[in-house]
Design an enzyme around this catalytic site. Sequence first.
Site, short mmCIF file in Angstrom:
data_model
loop_
_atom_site.label_atom_id
_atom_site.label_comp_id
_atom_site.label_asym_id
_atom_site.label_seq_id
_atom_site.Cartn_x
_atom_site.Cartn_y
_atom_site.Cartn_z
CG ASP A 106 -8.84 -3.94 4.66
OD1 ASP A 106 -8.28 -3.11 5.40
OD2 ASP A 106 -8.27 -4.53 3.72
CE LYS A 157 2.11 -10.40 4.24
NZ LYS A 157 2.03 -9.28 3.35
CG ASP A 217 -7.09 -7.43 7.32
OD1 ASP A 217 -8.12 -7.36 6.62
OD2 ASP A 217 -5.96 -7.52 6.83
#
Length: 342
Positions: A106, A157, A217
């Site tokens: 992706d 993250k 992405d």
Amino acid sequence: MKAIILVGGEGTRLRPLTYSVVKPMVPVANRPFIEHVICKLALHGIDEIVLAMGYKPDSIYAYFKDGEGLDVKLTYSLEEKPLGTAGAIKNASGHIKESVFVLNGDCFSDLDYSDMHRQHLRNKAKATIALTHVEDPTRFGVVETDASGRVLRFIEKPKWEDVTSHWINAGVYILEPDVLDYIPDNQFYMFENGVFPRLLENGAPFYAYHNRAYWIDMGTPEQYHRINSDLLLGNCSSPLHAARDLIISEGCEVHPSASLTGPVMLAEGCSVGAGARITGPAVIGRGCRIAGGAVIENSLLWEDITVAEDAIIINSIIASGAKINKGQRLQGQTINHKAPTT
Ligand code: GTP
């Protein structure tokens, strides 16, 4: 050289679009997303590509077959159950006899794959990971490196106060075949929290390839919209698309009083009625009928969509087969009539 592209995920973040087509097949400038990725790899001399698939592989196989018409040989590695990013590569191990590119299916980038491979060889690396620079790394897997580019740490993250690097995993790796020894057989296993930490624990030569080439992405509707616009605007490149102001394919009928302000792409067999206004970046797929007085701005229409008189579509994405009513107004919406109703 060979590449394996991971195309087995469900694409839940790209809903409702993925109720119609699997994520690798969503149209970007009227061609399946993954076809752009394949053709870019081919430009860098990658002549054999394996698609690692699990989730609904049939439409991908039906479209690409053995890669006829592309400059690469295409083969497939199928999973009976999702094995995760690394498990899928282990499942494809029969295809890996020498260094291999692995790509998240992706991600799209203007990365110089040839240069990345040269760096991998210079470093005598066991693994090389491409990194891209972002302003806000808090949504991504951040990678810390030393001055020589050796990978030190992964932070998934991070909160803003913990951000120590703006370089994130771009979803492109080069692996030596013995990296497969780090992946268990027939088990769900991921690169990010499995293989990579183990490579670091073992002190393997694991390097980063830093680059600031275009990268995206496309896994959410917003990002998917952006890559279409960027391709039309020439902010990124694909061998399948020559950025031009107006691309009007065969069999289109555009009324002389309609106005098209580019970049606008009309695929085969579209009609645009009197006084309709299309302002780019806009991609209109095959067989769409846009009636008089309709307004379309900065939007993506897939195939066979009817837009009735005076409808207004702004900053929106509409999946194939929709009917937009007379005077209806859509702004900032992603619409798929095949989405289940709750
Ligand atoms: P979301 O459901 O929206 O998170 O999408 P995803 O699962 O497709 O994407 P994610 O970002 O988690 O995965 C990164 C890439 O790896 C994507 O290109 C996926 O298609 C692919 N991928 C994820 N899981 C698997 C898997 O189990 N098998 C294979 N072959 N590919 C996978």
